[in-house]
Design an enzyme around this catalytic site. Structure first.
Site, PDB file in Angstrom:
ATOM      1  N   LYS B  88       5.059  -1.798  -3.666  1.00 11.18           N
ATOM      2  CA  LYS B  88       5.509  -3.077  -4.228  1.00 11.18           C
ATOM      3  C   LYS B  88       6.569  -3.769  -3.373  1.00 11.18           C
ATOM      4  O   LYS B  88       6.657  -4.992  -3.344  1.00 11.18           O
ATOM      5  CB  LYS B  88       6.035  -2.868  -5.652  1.00 11.18           C
ATOM      6  CG  LYS B  88       4.964  -2.443  -6.646  1.00 11.18           C
ATOM      7  CD  LYS B  88       3.969  -3.557  -6.911  1.00 11.18           C
ATOM      8  CE  LYS B  88       2.977  -3.186  -8.014  1.00 11.18           C
ATOM      9  NZ  LYS B  88       1.902  -4.209  -8.149  1.00 11.18           N
ATOM     10  N   GLU B 110       7.419  -9.876 -13.676  1.00 11.46           N
ATOM     11  CA  GLU B 110       6.837  -9.040 -14.719  1.00 11.46           C
ATOM     12  C   GLU B 110       6.695  -7.642 -14.136  1.00 11.46           C
ATOM     13  O   GLU B 110       6.708  -7.477 -12.925  1.00 11.46           O
ATOM     14  CB  GLU B 110       5.462  -9.577 -15.120  1.00 11.46           C
ATOM     15  CG  GLU B 110       4.301  -9.129 -14.216  1.00 11.46           C
ATOM     16  CD  GLU B 110       4.399  -9.602 -12.778  1.00 11.46           C
ATOM     17  OE1 GLU B 110       5.107 -10.609 -12.533  1.00 11.46           O
ATOM     18  OE2 GLU B 110       3.800  -8.970 -11.884  1.00 11.46           O
ATOM     19  N   SER B 375      -0.421   4.720  -3.302  1.00  6.98           N
ATOM     20  CA  SER B 375       0.402   3.515  -3.489  1.00  6.98           C
ATOM     21  C   SER B 375       1.818   3.799  -3.980  1.00  6.98           C
ATOM     22  O   SER B 375       2.727   3.017  -3.753  1.00  6.98           O
ATOM     23  CB  SER B 375      -0.304   2.555  -4.436  1.00  6.98           C
ATOM     24  OG  SER B 375      -0.585   3.197  -5.661  1.00  6.98           O
TER      25      SER B 375
END
Lengths: 267, 395
Positions: B88, B110, B375
Site C-alpha cells: 500500500k 478508506e 502483498s
C-alpha cells in the site's frame, strides 16, 4: 408537454413557486407511504419525488441512509414500488419523480426500466450519481418519455452549467450545500449567490430547484427570495414520518406541507 | 504507461459521481497528468520509495515451499517487507506527494484491513499532512492492531457503522466526507477502484511491483511462466500484472471464495458477479436481481469488497487474465504452510495468492517458474487465524 413542465407553467401563471417533496417509498412501510402522499396532496405540494432505496446511497446523509435500509429490510422491491406508484397515480395527477441511484436502472437496462416506470406513472428521474459524461444511453432511453433532472452544485463552472442545463428537462436541481442530503448547516451566502448565478446562466429556459438541507418554512422563504423556482424538502419529511404515529401521519404531513407551501406563494 | 483519456478500460470504468465532486476529479486528473512524468516529482517519489519504504523488494525463491509442492519453482515478490508491511505504501507515497503539490492540507482515506490506512498515516506523517481514515466497524474489530497503529501515527480513525460495516461502507463514507469538504480535502483512495482517474493512477503507482519483477526475473532466467496475485479491489494485482500483460506469462488473479462460491459468503466479484455501477465506476459487482449490492464475506478484511477495479473486469472479459478463487479453509492452510516452510507469515489477503500458487505448482513442470506477489505481512492477522483454528481444528 410533460406533467412537470405543465406544472411549472401553471404555477408561473399563478405567481407561485414549486414545493417539491421527497419521501422514501416503503419507509417505514407501504401504508405510511400512502398516508404521507395523501398528506402531501392535501397540504398543497406541487411535485412529489419518490425515493427507491439503494443499498449504497453515497450522496445521502444519515436520515435517507437509514430510510433506505429500513425500506430494503422491509422488502421494497421494484414490483412493489411500481404498484405503489400506480396506486398514487390513481389518486393524483401531480408530477411524480423517481429518485434512485444509477445501478438500479443500469441493472435492468435503462430502456426497460424507464418504460416500466413511465407505465406506472413516473414523469421524471433524478440520479445523484449520474454525471453527464456517462449519460448517453440514459438520455436516449428517456427521450420523449420522461424528464431527466440533472444536478448542479455551487462549485459547478459556468460552461458546465450550460452543458448540464441543455441535457436536463423538467427542472435543474441545484444542490444547496457542500454535503450530503439532510445536513443542516444553515443558509449559506454561496448558495444564495449560486441561485442568482444559475438563474442568470439559464435565462429562464429551465426552472431551477434548490434542495439538500432545506427543512423549514424560513429556508423555503429565503431560497425563493433569492430566485429559486422550486425548493425540494426531503429529510425533514422523513424525520416527521419517523416520529408520527400512523393514524396522525396524513394530517401532520399536511400541516407541515402547508407551512412550507405558503412560503412559495408570492403576495 | 498507457493513459485511457476517456477513463475507460474497454467498456469498464468511467466516472459516475455526484456533481459536487466533478471539479475535484478534474483538478485531480489535471494535476496527475502534469506530475506523473515530471522529472522532479518522479525523483522525489523514487527517493521516498527507496530510502523510506525500502524498494526494491526482493524476489525470493521459496525453495522449501516449492519442494513441498513438488513442481514449479515458486518465487515470492516480497512486498510484505516494505515499510508498513504491505504494498500500500507505493500508492500512498505517490498520492500524498501529489496532494502536497496540489496544496491540499487534509487527506482522507478508506481502509479495509487497515493496511492502506496505516500506509496513508505513514505517508502523511513523513510529508507533514493530516489524515483521517474511514474504516468499517467490523474491520476495526478484526484488525484492531492496525487501528492502534493509525492512531499512534497521528491519523484519526472513523469507524463506519452503516451498511455491512466493511470496506464498501468505508468508501461510501469517505466519498460523503469528500463531498462535504471538497475544497480542502484530498481523497487518497487505496485500491484500483473508484471514478477515473483513480484506477489508472493507483495502477501506475503500484506498477513498480511488476516492473521490478520483470528486471529481477531476467537476472534469474526469463520472464516468469506464471504470475499470481490476490484480488480484492485489485491494487497489488494490477500493479503486478500491468507491466507483464505484454509478455507470454500466464496471469492469474485470486479472489476470496470465503465459505465457497455456492454459498452466499464470499467476495469473488469476477468469478460470480455481474456488471454494474458502484463507487463511481462501471465494473463487475456482487449484487442481487435488482441491482442492490450484496453483503460479502472473506476471512481477510482487505478482500471483503463487492466490487473490483475496472481494469480487472476488462482483463477478465478479454481473457488476458484468469480469475480463480480460494476458500477461507484453503487460505488458512496456505497461511500455515508458508509460515512453517519458509518462516514467512503472510497477510490473509496474500495467502489467497499462495493457496493458488500451491495448486498451480503441483500441476506444473519443475522447469517452470511461478511469481507470487506477497502483498503484505500477516502480523495483523495472527489473532484472527488463532480464532479460526480454535473454532475449526480439533485439538
Amino acid at each position: 408537454m410533460s406533467r412537470i413542465k405543465e406544472k411549472f407553467v401553471e404555477l408561473s401563471a399563478k405567481k407561485e413557486k414549486a414545493l417539491i417533496a421527497y419521501i422514501m417509498v416503503g419507509y417505514p412501510n407501504e401504508n405510511a407511504t400512502i398516508s404521507a402522499v395523501r398528506g402531501l396532496i392535501k397540504g398543497g405540494a406541487d411535485i412529489i419525488e419518490l425515493g427507491f432505496p439503494f443499498s449504497d446511497p453515497l450522496a445521502d446523509g444519515p436520515i435517507i441512509q437509514n430510510a433506505s435500509t429500513v425500506s430494503l429490510d422491509n422488502g421494497t422491491k421494484l414490483n412493489k414500488f411500481f404498484n405503489i406508484v400506480k396506486k398514487i397515480r390513481k389518486e393524483t395527477d401531480m408530477p411524480l419523480i423517481l429518485m434512485t441511484y444509477t445501478n438500479i436502472l443500469y441493472h435492468k437496462g435503462y430502456s426497460k426500466f424507464i418504460a416500466e416506470a413511465k407505465n406506472a406513472g413516473i414523469d421524471g428521474f433524478i440520479l445523484p450519481d449520474m454525471s453527464i459524461e456517462e449519460s448517453k444511453e440514459y438520455l436516449a432511453s428517456a427521450k420523449n418519455a420522461v424528464d431527466t433532472i440533472f444536478l448542479i452544485s455551487p462549485n459547478t463552472t459556468k460552461s458546465r452549467i450550460e452543458r448540464i442545463a441543455k441535457l436536463s428537462s423538467g427542472f435543474l436541481y441545484l444542490v444547496a450545500v457542500y454535503g450530503t442530503t439532510g445536513v443542516k448547516i444553515g443558509i449559506q451566502n454561496y448558495t444564495l449567490n449560486a441561485i442568482k448565478e444559475v438563474k442568470k446562466i439559464t435565462k429562464g429556459k429551465i426552472p431551477v430547484g434548490v434542495g439538500f438541507g432545506v427543512s423549514t418554512p424560513e429556508d423555503v422563504k429565503k431560497y425563493i427570495k433569492a430566485g429559486a423556482d422550486a425548493v425540494i424538502v426531503g429529510s425533514a419529511f422523513l424525520k416527521l414520518i419517523e416520529k408520527t404515529p400512523q393514524n396522525k401521519l396524513e394530517s401532520s404531513i399536511a400541516t407541515f406541507t402547508k407551512s412550507l407551501k405558503r412560503q412559495t406563494i408570492q403576495t | 504507461m498507457k493513459y485511457p483519456k476517456d477513463g475507460r478500460f474497454g467498456e469498464f470504468g468511467g466516472k459516475y459521481i455526484p456533481e459536487t465532486l466533478v471539479p475535484a476529479i478534474e483538478e485531480l486528473e489535471e494535476n496527475y497528468l502534469k506530475f506523473k512524468d515530471n522529472k522532479d516529482f518522479k525523483r522525489e517519489l523514487d527517493y521516498y520509495l527507496k530510502q523510506y519504504a525500502g524498494r526494491p523488494t526482493p524476489l525470493y525463491y521459496a525453495k522449501n515451499l516449492s519442494e513441498k509442492c513438488g513442481g514449479a519453482k515458486i518465487y515470492l515478490k516480497r512486498e510484505d517487507l516494505l515499510h508498513g508491511g504491505a504494498h500500500k505504501i507505493n500508492n500512498t507515497l505517490g498520492q500524498a506527494l501529489l496532494a502536497k503539490k496540489m496544496n491540499k492540507k487534509r487527506i482522507i482515506a478508506e481502509t479495509g484491513a487497515g493496511q492502506h490506512g496505516v500506509a496513508t498515516a505513514m505517508a502523511c506523517a513523513v510529508l507533514g499532512m493530516k489524515s483521517e481514515v474511514y474504516m468499517g466497524y467490523k474491520d476495526t474489530i478484526r484488525q484492531k492492531l492496525n487501528v492502534y497503529r493509525m492512531n499512534m501515527l497521528g491519523a484519526k480513525v472513523h469507524p463506519v457503522k452503516s451498511g455491512s460495516k466493511t470496506l464498501k461502507d468505508a468508501i461510501n463514507e469517505a466519498i460523503r466526507d469528500w463531498i462535504t469538504n471538497v475544497e480542502s480535502t484530498y481523497y487518497l483512495l487505496g485500491s484500483a477502484v473508484g471514478p477515473h482517474p483513480y484506477p489508472v493512477m493507483v495502477r501506475d503507482f503500484q506498477s513498480v511491483i511488476g516492473e521490478e519483477i520483470k528486471v529481477q526475473m531476467k537476472k534469474i532466467s526469463k520472464t516468469p511462466d506464471i504470475v499470481i496475485a490476490c484480488v480484492g479491489g485489485g491494487s497489488n494485482a494490477i500493479g503486478t500484472f500491468y507491466p507483464l500483460v505484454d509478455t507470454n506469462a500466464e496471469i492469474i488473479g485470486v479472489e476470496a471464495a470465503g465459505k465457497g462460491l455456492k454459498s452466499k459468503y464470499h467476495s469473488a466479484t469476477l468469478s460470480a458477479g455481474s456488471k454494474g455501477v458502484l463507487h463511481g465506476m462501471m465494473t463487475y459487482l456482487l449484487q442481487d436481481d435488482e441491482g442492490q449490492i450484496t453483503e460479502t464475506h472473506s476471512i481477510s478484511a482487505g478482500l471483503d469488497y463487492p466490487g473490483v477495479g475496472p481494469e480487472h473486469s476488462y482483463l477478465k472479459d478479454t481473457k488476458r487474465v484468469k480469475y480463480h478463487s480460494a476458500t477461507d479453509a484453503e487460505v488458512i492452510d496456505a497461511f500455515l504452510m508458508l509460515t512453517r516452510t519458509e518462516g514467512i507469515i503472510p497477510a490473509l489477503e496474500s495467502a489467497h495468492a499462495i493457496a493458488e500458487a500451491m495448486k498451480v505448482a503441483k500441476k506444473s513442470k519443475k522447469s517452470e517458474s511461478i511469481v507470487v506477489t506477497l502483498s503484505g505481512r500477516g502480523d495483523k492477522d495472527v489473532e484472527e487465524v488463532q480464532k479460526y483454528l480454535s473454532k475449526h481444528v480439533k485439538n
